[in-house]
Design an enzyme around this catalytic site. Sequence first.
Site, PDB file in Angstrom:
ATOM      1  N   CYS A  78       0.828  -1.025   0.058  1.00 16.87           N
ATOM      2  CA  CYS A  78       0.038  -0.102   0.044  1.00 16.87           C
ATOM      3  C   CYS A  78       0.744   1.434   0.027  1.00 16.87           C
ATOM      4  CB  CYS A  78      -1.027   0.049   1.318  1.00 16.87           C
ATOM      5  SG  CYS A  78      -0.251  -0.443   2.598  1.00 16.87           S
ATOM      6  N   HIS A  97      -2.575   6.487   4.620  1.00 13.17           N
ATOM      7  CA  HIS A  97      -1.203   6.399   4.971  1.00 13.17           C
ATOM      8  C   HIS A  97      -0.768   7.798   4.490  1.00 13.17           C
ATOM      9  CE1 HIS A  97      -1.154   2.498   6.209  1.00 13.17           C
ATOM     10  NE2 HIS A  97      -0.530   2.157   5.032  1.00 13.17           N
TER      11      HIS A  97
END
Length: 336
Positions: free
Chosen positions: A129, A243
């Site tokens: 990711c 994130h």
Amino acid sequence: MNAPNIAIVGATGAVGIEILRVLERRNFPVASLKLLASARSAGKTLAFKGKPHTVEEVKPTSFKGVDIVFFSAGATRSREFAPHAKAAGAIVIDNSSAFRMDGDVPLVVPEINAAAIRQHHGIIANPNCVAIVAAMALWPIHRRNPIRRLIMSTYQSASGAGAAAMAELTQATAAALAGRDFAPAVLPHPYAFNLFSHNTPIDPATGANGEETKVINETRKIMDAPTLRVSVTCVRVPVLRAHSMALTVECAEPITPETARAWLAEAPGVRVVDDTLRNHFPMPVEASGGDDVLVGRIRADASDPSGRSVALFVAGDQLLKGAALNAVQIAERVLQ
Ligand SMILES: NC(=O)c1ccc[n+]([C@@H]2O[C@H](COP(=O)([O-])OP(=O)(O)OC[C@H]3O[C@@H](n4cnc5c(N)ncnc54)[C@H](OP(=O)(O)O)[C@@H]3O)[C@@H](O)[C@H]2O)c1
């Protein structure tokens, strides 16, 4: 393959649930849907397009008649069951790290290397990711002015560690606010009002932890930049979802922040959030639930007098572009 038969292994997890939602909202053509997870979840129901679907325990025989299988149940499960899916004739789109660095497995971010999909031998890997979110911000620069060196510091949310870690952050924060003790069970350190180095083992040979090693190797593979020099520090922060990362890139040729901003502004899947007057830059709360990777704080790197370096701040929903959305985008390309 017009409307494929679909299976999701790990359908009850943080990524699996998002795959269902993304298939639904992008109106992906689904002939039939099989939801698979562990024995713990067998018998649970999940809704798809308003209809309940019962979760089954994944077995080697689960893949008969299935055309595309999304795997998001961890690398061990992918190694165990992907060969059965492949043998049954299905195309595997794998969210785990199991096959990402295999030479015959394409590692795909469709905005960057969609052509690699055609080289698959039954398995297509969805990158880590952090690597996906970072590559979305790097590629619009790299494709025009090759990046030679990258320094990255990450601010990774609980959702990157799955549904149980998100629950632990919520519970730990409630306990801290109430003055109660809380013993972490999912993550190795107290998470409320704290941050810590990413919870993957350190490789004594390199000093990098597992997450950092994945980010370095996968960023190079996605962008076909095997000699890219990369330094990464991965940190888990008490953010529920999405994130963030600070990136400093050194290019082959001089680059201005204005040029980088213009290239990023026209890149698909990227949204420039760079309001210096209001101090408004990418934030995880604004990236959460959205498809775009947010990029801002685009500025010259004052530590490089050659004028070849710029610094960026990035936030992206790693359950979406970092996992479920990217996987469904790959499936859409498979159908084309
Ligand atoms: N979270 C992210 O941001 C992210 C991003 C990219 C890639 N990934 C990768 O995606 C995968 C799933 O991550 P996640 O965050 O969704 O984790 P998660 O929330 O913990 O979900 C894990 C899923 O795997 C299933 N599972 C666990 N053990 C199993 C077993 N023995 N047999 C069959 N199914 C089993 C679980 O089913 P039960 O509910 O039955 O336990 C659940 O559906 C991992 O490989 C992860 O590295 C995650």
